[in-house]
Design a protein around this motif. Structure first.
Motif, mmCIF file in Angstrom:
data_model
loop_
_atom_site.group_PDB
_atom_site.id
_atom_site.type_symbol
_atom_site.label_atom_id
_atom_site.label_comp_id
_atom_site.label_asym_id
_atom_site.label_seq_id
_atom_site.Cartn_x
_atom_site.Cartn_y
_atom_site.Cartn_z
ATOM 1 N N UNK A 1 55.667 57.581 29.489
ATOM 2 C CA UNK A 1 54.714 57.427 30.598
ATOM 3 C C UNK A 1 53.452 56.697 30.125
ATOM 4 N N UNK A 2 52.920 57.103 28.993
ATOM 5 C CA UNK A 2 51.704 56.467 28.471
ATOM 6 C C UNK A 2 51.958 55.003 28.129
ATOM 7 N N UNK A 3 53.097 54.715 27.534
ATOM 8 C CA UNK A 3 53.431 53.328 27.189
ATOM 9 C C UNK A 3 53.525 52.439 28.421
ATOM 10 N N UNK A 4 53.885 53.020 29.558
ATOM 11 C CA UNK A 4 54.017 52.255 30.800
ATOM 12 C C UNK A 4 52.718 52.191 31.609
ATOM 13 N N UNK A 5 51.641 52.737 31.043
ATOM 14 C CA UNK A 5 50.351 52.627 31.704
ATOM 15 C C UNK A 5 49.940 53.825 32.538
ATOM 16 N N UNK A 6 50.760 54.875 32.542
ATOM 17 C CA UNK A 6 50.420 56.098 33.272
ATOM 18 C C UNK A 6 49.433 56.908 32.440
ATOM 19 N N UNK B 1 61.390 64.888 37.402
ATOM 20 C CA UNK B 1 60.301 64.020 37.837
ATOM 21 C C UNK B 1 60.162 64.104 39.356
ATOM 22 N N UNK B 2 58.938 64.160 39.835
ATOM 23 C CA UNK B 2 58.641 64.006 41.248
ATOM 24 C C UNK B 2 57.646 62.856 41.327
ATOM 25 N N UNK B 3 58.079 61.742 41.907
ATOM 26 C CA UNK B 3 57.282 60.519 41.886
ATOM 27 C C UNK B 3 56.919 60.109 43.313
ATOM 28 N N UNK B 4 55.666 59.707 43.483
ATOM 29 C CA UNK B 4 55.189 59.186 44.771
ATOM 30 C C UNK B 4 54.379 57.928 44.499
ATOM 31 N N UNK B 5 54.496 56.954 45.397
ATOM 32 C CA UNK B 5 53.747 55.716 45.225
ATOM 33 C C UNK B 5 53.449 55.092 46.573
ATOM 34 N N UNK B 6 52.576 54.126 46.551
ATOM 35 C CA UNK B 6 52.158 53.415 47.748
ATOM 36 C C UNK B 6 53.032 52.169 47.892
ATOM 37 N N UNK B 7 54.027 52.230 48.769
ATOM 38 C CA UNK B 7 54.962 51.109 48.937
ATOM 39 C C UNK B 7 54.327 49.876 49.561
ATOM 40 N N UNK B 8 53.180 50.039 50.188
ATOM 41 C CA UNK B 8 52.549 48.889 50.832
ATOM 42 C C UNK B 8 51.867 47.962 49.830
ATOM 43 N N UNK B 9 51.732 48.402 48.606
ATOM 44 C CA UNK B 9 51.112 47.567 47.573
ATOM 45 C C UNK B 9 52.180 46.801 46.812
ATOM 46 N N UNK B 10 52.009 45.509 46.646
ATOM 47 C CA UNK B 10 53.026 44.711 45.949
ATOM 48 C C UNK B 10 53.137 45.017 44.464
ATOM 49 N N UNK B 11 52.094 45.580 43.849
ATOM 50 C CA UNK B 11 52.125 45.821 42.407
ATOM 51 C C UNK B 11 52.874 47.093 42.007
ATOM 52 N N UNK C 1 55.997 48.496 38.428
ATOM 53 C CA UNK C 1 55.754 49.701 37.636
ATOM 54 C C UNK C 1 56.888 50.708 37.774
ATOM 55 N N UNK C 2 57.401 50.871 38.973
ATOM 56 C CA UNK C 2 58.454 51.863 39.165
ATOM 57 C C UNK C 2 59.809 51.373 38.674
ATOM 58 N N UNK C 3 60.037 50.082 38.693
ATOM 59 C CA UNK C 3 61.251 49.547 38.078
ATOM 60 C C UNK C 3 61.212 49.760 36.568
ATOM 61 N N UNK C 4 60.046 49.577 35.960
ATOM 62 C CA UNK C 4 59.895 49.799 34.516
ATOM 63 C C UNK C 4 60.133 51.268 34.172
ATOM 64 N N UNK C 5 59.625 52.172 34.992
ATOM 65 C CA UNK C 5 59.848 53.599 34.765
ATOM 66 C C UNK C 5 61.330 53.944 34.901
ATOM 67 N N UNK C 6 61.974 53.391 35.895
ATOM 68 C CA UNK C 6 63.403 53.658 36.105
ATOM 69 C C UNK C 6 64.253 53.128 34.948
ATOM 70 N N UNK C 7 63.844 52.021 34.350
ATOM 71 C CA UNK C 7 64.601 51.456 33.216
ATOM 72 C C UNK C 7 64.459 52.325 31.968
ATOM 73 N N UNK C 8 63.311 52.972 31.799
ATOM 74 C CA UNK C 8 63.072 53.790 30.611
ATOM 75 C C UNK C 8 63.662 55.192 30.715
#
Length: 75
Positions: A14-19, A49-59, A63-70
């Motif tokens: 998580x820390x490596x991915x910027x969380x 894991x319980x993950x929530x994010x703002x889908x309206x933001x393009x960025x 980040x979530x694809x990177x988390x899913x890959x790890x």
């Protein structure tokens, strides 16, 4: 809780991915956008894991694809 995340290596990932872990609740991780706003939250307990994010933001997608890959997601 933080100890549990470290035991399975998720804290490092998580820390490596910027969380950033919350100082009051180490199982709660937040992801900040370049504008300083929270774009994602994640609660980690051992290997859950319980993950929530703002889908309206393009960025957020990157980040979530990177988390899913790890992390290996199961049922």
């Amino acid at each position: 809780c933080q100890r549990s995340a470290r035991l399975v290596g998720h804290g490092v990932v998580m820390a490596d991915l910027g969380w950033a872990a919350c100082s009051l609740e180490p199982c709660l991780w937040r992801l900040m956008g370049t504008d300083g706003k929270i774009i994602g939250l994640c609660v980690v307990h051992i290997d859950d894991f319980l993950v929530a994010w703002n889908e309206s933001r393009p960025d957020t997608k990157v980040h979530f694809e990177a988390l899913a890959q790890k992390c290996q997601w199961g049922s």
